[in-house]
Design an enzyme around this catalytic site. Structure first.
Site, PDB file in Angstrom:
ATOM      1  N   HIS A 149       1.095  10.614 -15.387  1.00 34.03           N
ATOM      2  CA  HIS A 149       0.197  10.047 -14.583  1.00 34.03           C
ATOM      3  C   HIS A 149       0.736   9.067 -13.446  1.00 34.03           C
ATOM      4  O   HIS A 149       0.109   9.065 -12.174  1.00 34.03           O
ATOM      5  CB  HIS A 149      -0.537   9.070 -15.613  1.00 34.03           C
ATOM      6  CG  HIS A 149      -1.795   8.448 -14.801  1.00 34.03           C
ATOM      7  ND1 HIS A 149      -1.633   7.060 -14.468  1.00 34.03           N
ATOM      8  CD2 HIS A 149      -3.120   8.855 -14.515  1.00 34.03           C
ATOM      9  CE1 HIS A 149      -2.913   6.481 -14.048  1.00 34.03           C
ATOM     10  NE2 HIS A 149      -3.820   7.628 -13.963  1.00 34.03           N
TER      11      HIS A 149
ATOM     12  N   PHE B 189       2.629  -0.987   3.221  1.00 27.68           N
ATOM     13  CA  PHE B 189       2.688  -0.430   1.978  1.00 27.68           C
ATOM     14  C   PHE B 189       3.136  -1.447   1.167  1.00 27.68           C
ATOM     15  O   PHE B 189       4.478  -1.607   1.008  1.00 27.68           O
ATOM     16  CB  PHE B 189       3.269   1.008   1.737  1.00 27.68           C
ATOM     17  CG  PHE B 189       3.483   1.577   0.483  1.00 27.68           C
ATOM     18  CD1 PHE B 189       2.198   2.425   0.207  1.00 27.68           C
ATOM     19  CD2 PHE B 189       4.192   1.579  -0.592  1.00 27.68           C
ATOM     20  CE1 PHE B 189       1.966   3.035  -0.810  1.00 27.68           C
ATOM     21  CE2 PHE B 189       4.241   2.078  -1.549  1.00 27.68           C
ATOM     22  CZ  PHE B 189       3.419   3.024  -1.864  1.00 27.68           C
TER      23      PHE B 189
ATOM     24  N   ALA C 247      -0.052  -2.023  -7.945  1.00 22.01           N
ATOM     25  CA  ALA C 247       1.201  -1.817  -8.754  1.00 22.01           C
ATOM     26  C   ALA C 247       0.734  -0.490  -9.601  1.00 22.01           C
ATOM     27  O   ALA C 247      -0.105  -0.550 -10.554  1.00 22.01           O
ATOM     28  CB  ALA C 247       1.197  -3.201  -9.690  1.00 22.01           C
ATOM     29  N   VAL C 248       1.564   0.287  -9.880  1.00 26.07           N
ATOM     30  CA  VAL C 248       1.899   1.409 -10.449  1.00 26.07           C
ATOM     31  C   VAL C 248       3.174   1.584 -11.425  1.00 26.07           C
ATOM     32  O   VAL C 248       4.250   1.344 -10.936  1.00 26.07           O
ATOM     33  CB  VAL C 248       1.830   2.789  -9.674  1.00 26.07           C
ATOM     34  CG1 VAL C 248       1.533   3.964 -10.679  1.00 26.07           C
ATOM     35  CG2 VAL C 248       0.470   2.773  -8.682  1.00 26.07           C
TER      36      VAL C 248
ATOM     37  N   PHE D 118      -6.146  -3.118 -11.003  1.00 19.13           N
ATOM     38  CA  PHE D 118      -5.321  -2.488 -12.075  1.00 19.13           C
ATOM     39  C   PHE D 118      -3.764  -3.230 -12.185  1.00 19.13           C
ATOM     40  O   PHE D 118      -3.199  -3.421 -11.100  1.00 19.13           O
ATOM     41  CB  PHE D 118      -5.165  -1.217 -12.147  1.00 19.13           C
ATOM     42  CG  PHE D 118      -4.812  -0.740 -13.461  1.00 19.13           C
ATOM     43  CD1 PHE D 118      -5.764  -0.639 -14.440  1.00 19.13           C
ATOM     44  CD2 PHE D 118      -3.383  -0.192 -13.957  1.00 19.13           C
ATOM     45  CE1 PHE D 118      -5.678  -0.260 -15.907  1.00 19.13           C
ATOM     46  CE2 PHE D 118      -3.274   0.110 -15.020  1.00 19.13           C
ATOM     47  CZ  PHE D 118      -4.268   0.287 -15.988  1.00 19.13           C
TER      48      PHE D 118
ATOM     49  N   ALA E 164      -4.772   1.801  -7.760  1.00 17.80           N
ATOM     50  CA  ALA E 164      -3.903   2.257  -6.637  1.00 17.80           C
ATOM     51  C   ALA E 164      -4.448   3.583  -6.165  1.00 17.80           C
ATOM     52  O   ALA E 164      -4.401   3.885  -4.912  1.00 17.80           O
ATOM     53  CB  ALA E 164      -2.564   2.243  -7.225  1.00 17.80           C
ATOM     54  N   PHE E 165      -4.964   4.363  -7.086  1.00 15.04           N
ATOM     55  CA  PHE E 165      -5.523   5.537  -6.612  1.00 15.04           C
ATOM     56  C   PHE E 165      -6.710   5.625  -5.619  1.00 15.04           C
ATOM     57  O   PHE E 165      -6.544   6.384  -4.664  1.00 15.04           O
ATOM     58  CB  PHE E 165      -5.934   6.493  -8.112  1.00 15.04           C
ATOM     59  CG  PHE E 165      -6.271   7.891  -7.611  1.00 15.04           C
ATOM     60  CD1 PHE E 165      -5.239   8.885  -7.434  1.00 15.04           C
ATOM     61  CD2 PHE E 165      -7.373   8.415  -7.417  1.00 15.04           C
ATOM     62  CE1 PHE E 165      -5.436  10.142  -7.028  1.00 15.04           C
ATOM     63  CE2 PHE E 165      -7.690   9.653  -7.167  1.00 15.04           C
ATOM     64  CZ  PHE E 165      -6.667  10.605  -6.920  1.00 15.04           C
TER      65      PHE E 165
END
Length: 158
Positions: free
Chosen positions: A90, A115, A82-83, A24, A58-59
């Site tokens: 969310h 990370f 990337a979030v 994503f 990412a989840f």
């Protein structure tokens, strides 16, 4: 008498590295992947010792990282994704669970999990952190992985 100091270096060419990558926001994430691979190769890691494993987002990265750690094949895992904050809660859920999950994997299996998941407020911040003004966080995560592999090998040798 100087204090004894143990610290890692960026030289761990014998290691094997798994890049667990969320697809994503791929327009940003692919720059993180390029930065990580480049940093590893520049520090002596063979491309044959780098594996890229793609997760949907990412989840899902922590579960994939857990499976990779269970295999025991890799010296370090580099999580990249990337979030980007939107108008709903969310962001907090995904960013928080990804962070907690990756820390849990590292502690449970004793494998360094670097990370490199961007948690940013805007697309502009993501672009800056994936190779423009603020450097490349993928490359920084790869260097952390190299250093941790080196440090842990020194601690295990004692």
């Amino acid at each position: 008498m100087p204090l004894k100091t143990i610290e890692g270096t960026f030289i761990a060419p014998q290691g094997k590295y798994a890049l667990v990558v969320g697809r994503f926001n791929s327009f940003v994430v692919e720059s993180l992947v390029s930065g990580a691979v480049d940093a590893l190769v520049r520090h002596g890691v063979s491309e044959n010792d780098i594996t890229i494993i793609r997760a949907p987002g990412a989840f899902e990265i922590p579960l994939v990282a857990q499976k990779v750690a269970q295999q025991g094949e890799y010296d370090a895992i580099i999580a990249l994704g990337a979030v980007i904050r939107g108008g709903t809660p969310h962001f907090e859920y995904v960013a928080g669970e990804c962070t907690k999950g990756l820390a849990q994997v590292s502690m449970e299996f004793g494998v360094p999990v670097a990370f490199g998941v961007l948690t940013v407020d805007s697309i502009e911040q993501a672009i800056e952190r994936s190779g423009t003004k603020a450097g490349n966080k993928g490359a920084e995560a790869a260097l952390s992985a190299l250093e941790m592999v080196s440090l842990l090998s020194q601690l295990e040798a004692k």
